[in-house]
Write an enzyme that holds these catalytic residues in place. Structure first.
Site, mmCIF file in Angstrom:
data_model
loop_
_atom_site.group_PDB
_atom_site.id
_atom_site.type_symbol
_atom_site.label_atom_id
_atom_site.label_comp_id
_atom_site.label_asym_id
_atom_site.label_seq_id
_atom_site.Cartn_x
_atom_site.Cartn_y
_atom_site.Cartn_z
ATOM 1 N N ALA A 229 -6.681 85.725 23.133
ATOM 2 C CA ALA A 229 -5.840 84.566 22.802
ATOM 3 C C ALA A 229 -4.342 84.799 23.008
ATOM 4 C CB ALA A 229 -6.101 84.075 21.378
ATOM 5 N N ASP B 57 -3.277 81.984 24.994
ATOM 6 C CA ASP B 57 -3.229 80.751 24.185
ATOM 7 C C ASP B 57 -1.934 80.714 23.379
ATOM 8 O OD1 ASP B 57 -5.766 80.255 25.138
ATOM 9 O OD2 ASP B 57 -6.752 81.155 23.403
#
Ligand code: RIB
Length: 307
Positions: A250, A253
């Site tokens: 992530a 992200d």
């Protein structure tokens, strides 16, 4: 003054095993530790953006099950507007199986469940509400036809859309010119351009091809090196702070969520990329996806120390 950020995308529950190394096909590795975390590229970006001070709404389709309801509560706790999240009685919530090695590298397999049922029809209420000024951020963990619909709808309303092309897939050619910012990593950029990014020259070359497709702003993430940005007239490399990475899950992200927050505050693309590099560098020093997202104070502290 910041404009609202609408993040449309996936939500998963991540089942993570951290072990010495990633298993090879057919191999069983013993001795890891297990964690269950909130994840999904869309939801991770929403949590990152909300913790960094963005005015964030998440638009997602969750299973009407334990994981889905837990995720919904969690988004509310993070000050994310959940008015356009749907609970799907016919599909389970998305689940990701993640292996993380000692260096923090990962490999991920996703069962998308309800995420793959986020159709244009489910977005009707959202699009009849949406108006400028606003910014939309989308990734590719929902159906591609939905992503293309989102880009077209945003373009028709004059709303800038950031596309994080993860996981890597090809979008219809005509849609690219309606994208304001694209944020691929090296392997995603290679799929989109055919250029293997091995150095500064190839990064610039790949960005040039994305501009030729009609995309105005290109931000290539380069792992621990940082990022390269280009807006057709200006360009530059931004170095990431050097950190001890324990889990890179992530990080991309976090980068895209942070970039959206900074751009919604109307700073320059270069400053937004610096802000996003710092946020992502903090996220890799912690285990998990949403659990690893930094606060605005943490990012500011490092950003201001280095300026
Ligand atoms: O980008 C990381 C995310 O990819 C994980 O949280 C997992 O759920 C997959 O969607």
């Amino acid at each position: 003054m910041s404009i609202p950020i609408y993040i449309i995308g996936s939500s998963n529950t991540d089942m993570v095993v951290k072990a010495k190394r990633l298993p090879s096909p057919g191999e069983t590795i013993l001795g890891g530790t297990f964690l269950m975390n909130a994840g999904g590229k869309g939801a991770n970006q929403a949590v990152a953006a909300a913790r960094l001070g963005g005015q964030v709404s998440l638009i997602a389709n969750l299973g009407d099950d334990l994981f889905g309801r837990e995720a919904l509560d969690q988004f509310k706790n993070e000050n994310i507007n959940t008015n356009f999240i749907t609970l799907d009685a016919n599909h389970p919530s998305g689940v990701a199986l993640i292996n993380v090695d000692e260096q923090g590298e990962n490999c991920i397999a996703v069962a998308p469940g309800a995420n793959s049922n986020l159709t244009p029809k489910l977005l009707e209420a959202f699009f009849s509400f949406l108006k400028a000024p606003a910014m939309v951020l989308v990734q590719l963990e929902i159906p591609l036809s939905t992503v293309e619909f989102i880009i077209e709808q945003c373009d028709a309303r004059g709303i800038p859309v950031i596309v994080n092309p993860a996981p890597a897939q090809l979008i219809r050619t005509e849609v690219w010119k309606q994208v304001s910012v694209i944020t691929p990593n090296e392997s995603e950029a290679e799929l989109l351009t055919g250029i293997s990014i091995t150095d500064d020259r190839s990064a610039k070359q790949a960005a040039g091809i994305l501009h030729e497709k009609g995309i105005k702003n290109v931000v290539l993430t380069l792992g621990k090196r940082g990022a390269y940005w280009s807006d057709e007239t200006n360009e530059g490399f931004v170095a990431s702070p050097s950190v001890n990475s324990i889990d890179t899950t992530a990080a991309g992200d976090c980068f895209s969520g942070a970039l959206a927050v900074a751009l919604a505050e109307k700073v320059s693309l270069e400053y937004a990329v610096r802000f996003a590099c710092v946020a992502a560098s903090i996220s890799v020093t912690r285990m998990g996806a949403q659990a690893a997202m930094p606060s605005r104070e943490e990012v500011n502290e490092i950003l201001h120390r280095n300026t």
